[in-house]
Structure formats: structure tokens, C-alpha cells
Design an enzyme around this catalytic site. Sequence first.
Site, PDB file in Angstrom:
ATOM      1  N   GLU A 166       0.935  -0.952  -0.104  1.00 43.18           N
ATOM      2  CA  GLU A 166      -0.035  -0.085  -0.101  1.00 43.18           C
ATOM      3  C   GLU A 166       1.099   1.275  -0.087  1.00 43.18           C
ATOM      4  O   GLU A 166       1.813   1.407   0.631  1.00 43.18           O
ATOM      5  CB  GLU A 166      -0.742   0.050   1.258  1.00 43.18           C
ATOM      6  CG  GLU A 166      -1.542   1.448   1.385  1.00 43.18           C
ATOM      7  CD  GLU A 166      -2.510   1.319   2.616  1.00 43.18           C
ATOM      8  OE1 GLU A 166      -2.972   0.302   3.110  1.00 43.18           O
ATOM      9  OE2 GLU A 166      -2.656   2.440   3.341  1.00 43.18           O
TER      10      GLU A 166
ATOM     11  N   GLU B 232      -1.667  11.491   3.775  1.00 40.32           N
ATOM     12  CA  GLU B 232      -2.795  11.134   4.963  1.00 40.32           C
ATOM     13  C   GLU B 232      -2.843  12.309   5.868  1.00 40.32           C
ATOM     14  O   GLU B 232      -1.634  12.993   6.086  1.00 40.32           O
ATOM     15  CB  GLU B 232      -2.745  10.022   5.569  1.00 40.32           C
ATOM     16  CG  GLU B 232      -3.089   8.688   4.796  1.00 40.32           C
ATOM     17  CD  GLU B 232      -2.826   7.508   5.454  1.00 40.32           C
ATOM     18  OE1 GLU B 232      -3.964   6.668   6.067  1.00 40.32           O
ATOM     19  OE2 GLU B 232      -1.713   7.048   5.800  1.00 40.32           O
TER      20      GLU B 232
END
Length: 280
Positions: free
Chosen positions: A156, A161
Site C-alpha cells: 500500500e 494522509e
Amino acid sequence: MKKFFILLMILLIAVACDEEGTAENEVKDPEIEIPEGYTLAWNDEFELNSIDTNKWEHEVNATGGGNNELQYYTAREENSFVKDGKLHLVALEDYYEGDEGLRQFSSARIRTLNKGDWKYGRFEIRAKLPKGQGLWPAIWMLPTDGIYGNWAASGEIDIMELLGQDPTRVYGTLHHGGTYPDNVHIGENYVLPSSDFSSDFHVFRFEWEQNEMRWYVDDVHYATQNSWYTKGYDYPAPYDQRFHMILNVAVGGNWPGSPDETTTFPQEMVVDYVRVFKKD
């Protein structure tokens, strides 16, 4: 002579329609700066009147990413739409009920799976982010084919974020190693020197090469990774396969925690453009 005048009228009408831009989803031709040594491989400038389904699809579910998130991801226009050349992903407190039950919050999550899939490249996303306790916007990538196994064995890539209660800081992270719970993650974070990421647009850039990855905010290079692994396979696995992009705004979850009395809604991530460049 009559045929000549008919053809002339058709030509004049066509020119007039072209000048007025009468097509409902007419695409404008934005000025895109191509980095030296790259070519433009894929992009969305969000100049249509709606989300381009040739490039994106909605994920509709109440399970989120399996992180005990609180939102229901929908395909409703209330949660995702294009306006004035920008994509809006909106989190609401509206007690939405769907096939998977009732959730106190709704939001949107869109992806490029099988519409935009890449191995290596330079990714640029210009966006303005939400803020508030329990908000969790993300720009990230998952493997398209998953040949090394379930999460996180096939990897991933988190381009950006943010935790809404800390709106000056963004994170760039890799997840890999093995299938949960035998996975690991590595990453760095960047703190904006003034104001926060909700007050203006910023460019989040990620450069992915065979043996190195780099993260930037507004051309400031803040992280480099060149060492990763997946159990049972040779380096540079798992990051030697195709990945697709995901844009979403989660509400709650293990990492940000739940919203509280200080959190206001609606909150949105506004995206000006997404551009993917490949090395010449």
C-alpha cells in the site's frame, strides 16, 4: 448554388457551436506544465460537469477500510461532485442508511481501478483538506492485481494522509511485509510552516521508481524510501506491480479517533487536479 449555401450555413453553425462550447461535458484544454524528462500519462482536471466515470468509480459500502471507521461511503451527489473545475468529496453528519446498515456519517471514496493503473511514475495532486477531530482524508494507492497476497503483502502506498485534529501535518507511508497481522509500515511526516492544510491548496507529489520513492509537499522533499520487502519474494516486491489511486475522506477509525463536540460538518477535500507522468 443552393447546395453551396446549405454547406456554408452548416459550416457557420458548427463554428458557432464550437466557439460557444455547447457540449454539456466539453473538456477545456488546461495548461499543464510537463516536468523535464517526463510525459503526461493520465490526468483529470475536473473540467466536466460531473465525475468522469471513464476515470473514476465510487466504492459504496459501510465497512470503509476495515479500521472501525464510522462513515457510509455513497455515490450520492451530496457526498461527491464536480463544481467550478474542482472535485469535492464531502463528509456529512446525516445518519445515512443503505444496504449495509445505518451510519451516523456519510462520505465518498473514489478509485481508478482498471481505469488508471500504473507501475512507477510521478504523481501530482493539488488539493485542499478538511480539518477537525475524527476527519481522515487520504490520497493513496493499492495494488491492482494483488499477486503477492492479501493486505499488506501486496503493498500500500500512502501519498498523503492527514488527521483532522492535527491539520498542519501530513504523512507519507508504505505498508508491506506480509499479510495482516504480519505487516509493517515505514514513513515520514511533514509539517506546514504556516497556517494549515485546510486554508489553501497544496500540491502533493510522489515519485516512484524501481528502487526509490520520494514524497513532496509544494516541491519540498520530505521523505525518501528505498528499502522494503514482502515475505517470500525478491526486492523490489511488492512495489514492482501495477497500483491504482484512491481519494477519500474517512470519518473516525482507529487512527484519528471519533469526532467530538468540536468537529463541525460538512467537511470536504477539494481536488483541483490529478496528474500522472511517466519517465521518457
